[in-house]
Write an enzyme that holds these catalytic residues in place. Structure first.
Site, mmCIF file in Angstrom:
data_model
loop_
_atom_site.group_PDB
_atom_site.id
_atom_site.type_symbol
_atom_site.label_atom_id
_atom_site.label_comp_id
_atom_site.label_asym_id
_atom_site.label_seq_id
_atom_site.Cartn_x
_atom_site.Cartn_y
_atom_site.Cartn_z
ATOM 1 N N CYS A 159 -11.179 2.997 1.052
ATOM 2 C CA CYS A 159 -9.720 3.203 1.144
ATOM 3 C C CYS A 159 -9.271 2.357 2.314
ATOM 4 O O CYS A 159 -9.916 2.386 3.381
ATOM 5 C CB CYS A 159 -9.417 4.682 1.406
ATOM 6 S SG CYS A 159 -7.713 5.024 1.899
ATOM 7 N N THR A 160 -8.204 1.592 2.136
ATOM 8 C CA THR A 160 -7.818 0.656 3.200
ATOM 9 C C THR A 160 -7.409 1.391 4.489
ATOM 10 O O THR A 160 -7.550 0.832 5.581
ATOM 11 C CB THR A 160 -6.678 -0.264 2.727
ATOM 12 O OG1 THR A 160 -5.633 0.524 2.152
ATOM 13 C CG2 THR A 160 -7.173 -1.274 1.700
ATOM 14 N N HIS A 161 -6.923 2.621 4.358
ATOM 15 C CA HIS A 161 -6.619 3.388 5.570
ATOM 16 C C HIS A 161 -7.867 3.598 6.437
ATOM 17 O O HIS A 161 -7.776 3.691 7.656
ATOM 18 C CB HIS A 161 -6.066 4.766 5.198
ATOM 19 C CG HIS A 161 -4.625 4.785 4.807
ATOM 20 N ND1 HIS A 161 -4.173 4.329 3.593
ATOM 21 C CD2 HIS A 161 -3.531 5.229 5.466
ATOM 22 C CE1 HIS A 161 -2.859 4.495 3.515
ATOM 23 N NE2 HIS A 161 -2.445 5.034 4.639
ATOM 24 N N GLU A 169 -3.841 11.545 7.906
ATOM 25 C CA GLU A 169 -4.084 11.520 9.356
ATOM 26 C C GLU A 169 -3.888 10.103 9.904
ATOM 27 O O GLU A 169 -3.324 9.921 10.980
ATOM 28 C CB GLU A 169 -5.514 12.001 9.686
ATOM 29 C CG GLU A 169 -5.757 13.472 9.407
ATOM 30 C CD GLU A 169 -5.025 14.420 10.356
ATOM 31 O OE1 GLU A 169 -4.219 13.959 11.191
ATOM 32 O OE2 GLU A 169 -5.266 15.630 10.247
ATOM 33 N N TYR A 220 -1.085 8.262 -2.061
ATOM 34 C CA TYR A 220 -1.308 8.061 -3.496
ATOM 35 C C TYR A 220 -2.548 8.840 -3.968
ATOM 36 O O TYR A 220 -2.666 9.163 -5.144
ATOM 37 C CB TYR A 220 -1.570 6.576 -3.800
ATOM 38 C CG TYR A 220 -0.372 5.646 -3.782
ATOM 39 C CD1 TYR A 220 0.927 6.116 -3.592
ATOM 40 C CD2 TYR A 220 -0.556 4.271 -3.967
ATOM 41 C CE1 TYR A 220 2.004 5.227 -3.576
ATOM 42 C CE2 TYR A 220 0.516 3.393 -3.969
ATOM 43 C CZ TYR A 220 1.800 3.877 -3.767
ATOM 44 O OH TYR A 220 2.854 2.989 -3.768
ATOM 45 N N GLY A 221 -3.456 9.084 -3.038
ATOM 46 C CA GLY A 221 -4.786 9.568 -3.407
ATOM 47 C C GLY A 221 -4.832 10.921 -4.079
ATOM 48 O O GLY A 221 -5.819 11.268 -4.718
ATOM 49 N N CYS A 277 -4.690 -1.516 -1.705
ATOM 50 C CA CYS A 277 -4.949 -0.086 -1.836
ATOM 51 C C CYS A 277 -5.990 0.097 -2.945
ATOM 52 O O CYS A 277 -5.766 -0.350 -4.078
ATOM 53 C CB CYS A 277 -3.644 0.605 -2.202
ATOM 54 S SG CYS A 277 -3.808 2.342 -2.610
ATOM 55 N N ASN A 278 -7.097 0.719 -2.601
ATOM 56 C CA ASN A 278 -8.157 0.951 -3.603
ATOM 57 C C ASN A 278 -7.661 1.874 -4.711
ATOM 58 O O ASN A 278 -7.981 1.675 -5.887
ATOM 59 C CB ASN A 278 -9.364 1.608 -2.939
ATOM 60 C CG ASN A 278 -10.049 0.703 -1.935
ATOM 61 O OD1 ASN A 278 -11.057 0.095 -2.243
ATOM 62 N ND2 ASN A 278 -9.504 0.604 -0.733
ATOM 63 N N THR A 279 -6.890 2.888 -4.333
ATOM 64 C CA THR A 279 -6.415 3.878 -5.308
ATOM 65 C C THR A 279 -5.486 3.210 -6.326
ATOM 66 O O THR A 279 -5.611 3.407 -7.536
ATOM 67 C CB THR A 279 -5.658 5.002 -4.557
ATOM 68 O OG1 THR A 279 -6.481 5.468 -3.487
ATOM 69 C CG2 THR A 279 -5.304 6.137 -5.477
ATOM 70 N N ASP A 331 0.878 -1.178 0.000
ATOM 71 C CA ASP A 331 0.000 0.000 0.000
ATOM 72 C C ASP A 331 0.912 1.223 0.000
ATOM 73 O O ASP A 331 2.134 1.105 0.168
ATOM 74 C CB ASP A 331 -0.891 -0.033 1.263
ATOM 75 C CG ASP A 331 -1.823 1.173 1.347
ATOM 76 O OD1 ASP A 331 -2.320 1.627 0.301
ATOM 77 O OD2 ASP A 331 -2.049 1.678 2.466
ATOM 78 N N SER A 332 0.302 2.396 -0.141
ATOM 79 C CA SER A 332 1.082 3.625 -0.050
ATOM 80 C C SER A 332 1.707 3.777 1.336
ATOM 81 O O SER A 332 2.729 4.449 1.481
ATOM 82 C CB SER A 332 0.177 4.825 -0.337
ATOM 83 O OG SER A 332 -0.918 4.818 0.578
HETATM 84 N N1 DGL Z 1 -4.848 3.107 1.232
HETATM 85 C C1 DGL Z 1 -5.073 3.628 -0.042
HETATM 86 C C2 DGL Z 1 -6.427 3.263 -0.630
HETATM 87 O O1 DGL Z 1 -6.956 2.233 -0.283
HETATM 88 C C3 DGL Z 1 -4.623 5.010 -0.424
HETATM 89 C C4 DGL Z 1 -4.383 6.078 0.541
HETATM 90 C C5 DGL Z 1 -3.513 7.131 -0.069
HETATM 91 O O2 DGL Z 1 -2.324 6.882 -0.178
HETATM 92 O O3 DGL Z 1 -4.051 8.173 -0.480
HETATM 93 O O4 DGL Z 1 -6.960 3.943 -1.461
#
Ligand code: DGL
Length: 270
Positions: A187-189, A153, A45-46, A76-78, A13-14
C-alpha cells in the site's frame, strides 16, 4: 515549427500515500509537469467495495484528464487491483501506470522462500494479488496481512501510531521469527511507515517498496526527457487541499515544496 505541449503526468491516490510515488517521480523525471490529486473526501479506499473503488478511480482519472494530464499514475495498490482495467478501457489512448505489491522482487530476493505482504483489506482479498502471487512466487510461501486502519493513521500523520506498532508486533514479527525475510509494502501509504517498521524488524527482514520502479515506468511511457529539470508540481485534493503542502514536509518530502506551481487547489471529481 510547432512545439509539442509538455507532457503532464497526473498521479492520484485515495489520500497521501501516492505522495511516495510523486517523490520518486519528481526525482526520476525532473522535466515533467506533475499534478498530484488526493481523493481525501473518500479516503480510505481499502475498506470500500470493488464497485465503490471503481467509481472513485474513474472519477479521479477523468478529473485529471480534464486538468490536462497526458499520462496517469494510479498511485494506489487498492485502486490498481480493483479498477485499472476499467480506467484503461475508458481511456484507451492515455498511458496509465499502476502500482502493484512488489511480489516479483521479493520472490527473487528471498533467501528463505518466505515473504509477507502488508496490504489494505481490499488489496489483500483481491483476485489481482492472488494472480500476482501465482505468477511471480509460485514456489514461495506468501503470507498476506490485511492491515486495518494503517492508511488512516498515515493520513493523520501518525507514523508511529501505537495501533500500527501493536499489530505489526502481533502479526508480522512472529512471521519474521519463523523465517520471513522479505516484507512487501503493498500500500503506498505504508512507504511512510518504513522507518517505524524497520525499527521493529531490526534488520531481520528487508522492506520491499516499488515507488522507484513505478516512477521509472511512468517517466518512460509519458515521453518526458528525464535528464533536464524545471518541471512543476500542482497539488489538488477533493477535500481540504490547503493541508497538502504541510504534509509534504511532515512526510519527508519537503524538497518538493520549491517545485510547487502555486497554492493547492480543490479537485471536483464526482
Ligand atoms: N494508498 C492506497 C494503496 O496503495 C490505499 C489506502 C486506502 O485508501 O485504504 O492501497
Amino acid at each position: 515549427m510547432t512545439t509539442q505541449p509538455k507532457p503532464t503526468i497526473g498521479v492520484f491516490d485515495s489520500g497521501l500515500g501516492g505522495l511516495s510515488v510523486l517523490g520518486a517521480l519528481a526525482a526520476e523525471c525532473p522535466s515533467a509537469n506533475l499534478i498530484y490529486a488526493a481523493d481525501t473526501a473518500h479516503v480510505p479506499y481499502g475498506n470500500k467495495t470493488p464497485d465503490q473503488i471503481r467509481a472513485r478511480v474513474l472519477a479521479m482519472g477523468q478529473a485529471l484528464i480534464n486538468q490536462g494530464c497526458t499520462t496517469l499514475v494510479v498511485a494506489c495498490n487498492t485502486a490498481t487491483a480493483e479498477a485499472i482495467e476499467a480506467l484503461r478501457a475508458t481511456h484507451p489512448n492515455i498511458p496509465i501506470v499502476g502500482v502493484e505489491p512488489g511480489i516479483k522482487p521479493a520472490a527473487l530476493n528471498t533467501q528463505t522462500g518466505k515473504i509477507a505482504v502488508l496490504a489494505t483489506a481490499a488489496t489483500a482479498k483481491s483476485q489481482r494479488l492472488a494472480q500476482l502471487i501465482a505468477r511471480h512466487a509460485p514456489h514461495r510461501v506468501v503470507h498476506v496481512i490485511p492491515c486495518h486502519g494503517w492508511a488512516t493513521e498515515v493520513e493523520a500523520l501518525n507514523l508511529e501510531a501505537p495501533t500500527i506498532i501493536a499489530e505489526a508486533r502481533e502479526k508480522l514479527l512472529p512471521l519474521i521469527d519463523a523465517g520471513v525475510d522479505q516484507v512487501v509494502l503493498g500500500c503506498t501509504h505504508y512507504d511512510f511507515l518504513a522507518p517505524t517498521l524497520s525499527r521493529l524488524i531490526g534488520g531481520k527482514a528487508q522492506l520491499v517498496g516499488v515507488a522507484g520502479a513505478v516512477a521509472r515506468q511512468a517517466c518512460k511511457v509519458s515521453g518526458c526527457d528525464s535528464l533536464t529539470g524545471n518541471g512543476t508540481i500542482r497539488l489538488m485534493s477533493t477535500m481540504n487541499p490547503v493541508r497538502l503542502p504541510h504534509t509534504l514536509s511532515a512526510l519527508g518530502l519537503g524538497d518538493l515544496v520549491e517545485s510547487l506551481a502555486g497554492p493547492p487547489q480543490s479537485l471536483a471529481a464526482d
